[in-house]
Write an enzyme that holds these catalytic residues in place. Sequence first.
Site, short mmCIF file in Angstrom:
data_model
loop_
_atom_site.label_atom_id
_atom_site.label_comp_id
_atom_site.label_asym_id
_atom_site.label_seq_id
_atom_site.Cartn_x
_atom_site.Cartn_y
_atom_site.Cartn_z
N ARG A 135 0.85 -1.20 0.00
CA ARG A 135 0.00 0.00 0.00
C ARG A 135 0.89 1.25 0.00
O ARG A 135 1.97 1.27 0.62
CB ARG A 135 -0.84 -0.03 1.27
CG ARG A 135 -1.83 1.10 1.44
CD ARG A 135 -2.94 1.01 0.47
NE ARG A 135 -4.13 1.75 0.89
CZ ARG A 135 -5.11 2.07 0.05
NH1 ARG A 135 -5.04 1.73 -1.23
NH2 ARG A 135 -6.17 2.69 0.49
N THR A 428 -9.32 0.48 -9.76
CA THR A 428 -8.46 -0.58 -9.23
C THR A 428 -8.53 -1.75 -10.19
O THR A 428 -9.38 -1.79 -11.06
CB THR A 428 -9.01 -0.96 -7.84
OG1 THR A 428 -9.05 0.22 -7.08
CG2 THR A 428 -8.20 -2.01 -7.14
N THR A 446 -3.93 -0.65 -7.36
CA THR A 446 -4.72 0.49 -7.80
C THR A 446 -3.95 1.80 -7.82
O THR A 446 -2.91 1.94 -7.16
CB THR A 446 -5.93 0.67 -6.83
OG1 THR A 446 -6.81 1.65 -7.34
CG2 THR A 446 -5.52 1.07 -5.43
N ASP A 470 -8.17 8.18 0.21
CA ASP A 470 -8.69 7.09 1.05
C ASP A 470 -8.53 7.39 2.54
O ASP A 470 -9.10 6.71 3.39
CB ASP A 470 -7.98 5.77 0.72
CG ASP A 470 -8.58 5.08 -0.49
OD1 ASP A 470 -9.65 5.49 -0.94
OD2 ASP A 470 -7.97 4.11 -0.99
N SER A 499 -7.90 0.71 3.25
CA SER A 499 -8.30 0.23 1.93
C SER A 499 -9.46 -0.74 2.05
O SER A 499 -9.73 -1.28 3.13
CB SER A 499 -7.10 -0.49 1.29
OG SER A 499 -7.50 -1.14 0.10
N GLY A 520 -13.37 -1.61 -7.18
CA GLY A 520 -14.68 -1.03 -6.89
C GLY A 520 -14.76 -0.28 -5.58
O GLY A 520 -15.85 -0.12 -5.03
N GLY A 521 -13.60 0.17 -5.04
CA GLY A 521 -13.65 0.92 -3.78
C GLY A 521 -14.35 0.09 -2.72
O GLY A 521 -14.11 -1.11 -2.60
O1 DON Z 1 -7.99 0.97 -1.53
C1 DON Z 1 -9.16 1.22 -1.80
O2 DON Z 1 -10.10 0.75 -1.18
C2 DON Z 1 -9.47 2.11 -2.99
N1 DON Z 1 -8.34 2.96 -3.26
C3 DON Z 1 -9.83 1.28 -4.16
C4 DON Z 1 -10.22 2.10 -5.35
C5 DON Z 1 -10.97 1.32 -6.36
O3 DON Z 1 -11.24 0.17 -6.20
C6 DON Z 1 -11.41 2.08 -7.56
N2 DON Z 1 -11.95 1.18 -8.55
N3 DON Z 1 -12.92 1.05 -9.10
#
Ligand code: DON
Length: 618
Positions: A135, A428, A446, A470, A499, A520-521
């Site tokens: 990370r 991501t 990501t 984040d 994350s 997908g965050g």
């Molecule tokens: O680490 C995380 O949770 C976010 N930075 C992930 C971002 C993400 O999945 C964007 N994608 N669609």
Amino acid sequence: MHPLRLAGLSAALLLAACKSSPSHEEGKPKPAPVHTPLASDAGAPPVTGPDDVGARPTSTATDVATGRGGAVTSAEKNATAVGISILKKGGNAVDAAVAVGLALSVTHPSAGNIGGGGFMVIYFPDGRSTTIDYREVAPAKASRDMYLDKAGNPTEDSRRGPRAAGIPGDVAGFAMAHEKYGSLPWKDVVMPAVELARAGHVLDHFHAEDLAWAGREIDKYIGELEAAPRKNDALIAALKETVGLFRKPDGSAFKPGDTWTEPALAGTLEGIAAGGANAFYRGPLARKMATEVEKMGGIWTAADLAAYKPIERKPIIFDYRGHTVITMPPPSAGGITLRQILGASEVLGLDKLEWDSVDRIHLYVEALRRVYADRNQLVADPAFVKVPLETMLDVKYLTRRMSDIKKDRATPSKEVGAGVQLVEKPQTTHFSVVDGKGMAVANTYTLNGGFGARVAIPGTGVIMNDEMDDFTAKVGAPNMFGLVQGPQNAIAPKKRMVSSMTPTVVTRGGKLRLVCGSPGGPTISTTVAQIVLQVIDHDRPLDQAIAATRIHHQWLPDTIMHEESLDKATAKALAARGHKLTSRGRIGHANCIEVDAKTGELRAVADTGRDGGDADAF
Ligand code: DON
């Protein structure tokens, strides 16, 4: 391998903004909810990145490939091919994963690139497992309120431009994985990416569209900067160079079928092939990156880069209905969230209800509401704050936590707080690899939003991440994914931001069963949970589990986010129970591999209907 691609429209998700003032006092785990006042339900920023590209199809198409010698599934065809060729050459799953990760940095720049960070779960054929946390960390000059304006409101700086970027971990993470667990020479796993960047590769429809989208976004950004009273000439020049990377020399957009070359990135990757991670973190390239970032107004230093270290961590491992689930610990909240969702399914007996039934979806959403209230307020970098991990993973705690769910009525999120009181205050990508001996890698990494901070470091082809978003820029203010997070996750120098990434391996009876993950965050953990639940509880083949309509709830905003394909009558019945619903085009992009429990055959599945990609096996 030749996925069906459908055209269609998807709406950008407008996440509701909610202000909260969670209370954080010392105490023991409490079943009673803390009441969290919500100020408003409107006005949050849209999710950014190719998730809101506009012309994105959502379909149930998947690409399935079977074999026994090895399998790879990723977001892009050339990267999958690199992984397969490494496996065929005798490389193990880690060799192939590192080669795929670096290849995606060339072919899937909205999420890959080497300017970001991520998490890798590795499973060994003898049953051992480990994880690598690569990370990003906050630069040493970062500070808690760095994204607040004079009035105390969050600015755009955590999402765009050089101040949005954490110190990247990709190259160090891949190098650590390779050094400890790979088998081929380092050059062999890096050079395929160099070749893809140098000779170029053919763009598919998804990636041509991504580049065009990035070009439009960066043009808008340049326009805003040019109109600003105080011009940042270095940043404007860097953005013009960045947009040039994504367009043809005549300035026009690439079309599907065009060949895209990236000479600057090829040079950077070649340096890494020759000099290893040191070439990125120390020496001339590191100094150049620090100087260029500073010129643009960022706060990276050469010392920040030299100090970056990936961390090998013990996975979170738990049993679930006769299976063993191996997943990511903090600073990713993904593993805890997955454990809590699966645990809630056990506690609430969700396996006995039909997958698509209103009763199951209602209870599932009520569980998510509580799980995310915990995730958003309790999980952060364990080097900086105490995460109540044991409690959060305990089924007894989960049983208490789920005990106030009403069978026929939604609990408003404002009545749900974190279940543990504390002392202190798109884009991501996921890929999965399995080799012929049963070694497996689940890797999610990501840049955060699509194309990260939208700016490449001049002359390097390295796209900066916007991972600083984040962190909790301000308690109670939603981040780009609408997540309302607590002070545990406040910005501090050298801290890792929380994350949702959930790379996961599932075994049964000591044998590999599933390798999975998604972008997908915050929807990452629910996407993985829904796939694992369908495979284990409902005995569904992986391609069906991946194709199924996805549903998400993250406590705040207080709404069920669902894919457009959710049955209308089901949506109506959920609304009648007091749920708010928000439709969005697609959720996640799950590239996963299962091992047939009876035959031992590998089945790699790419989630092509949602965002292209390619599965292959031999
Ligand atoms: O680490 C995380 O949770 C976010 N930075 C992930 C971002 C993400 O999945 C964007 N994608 N669609």
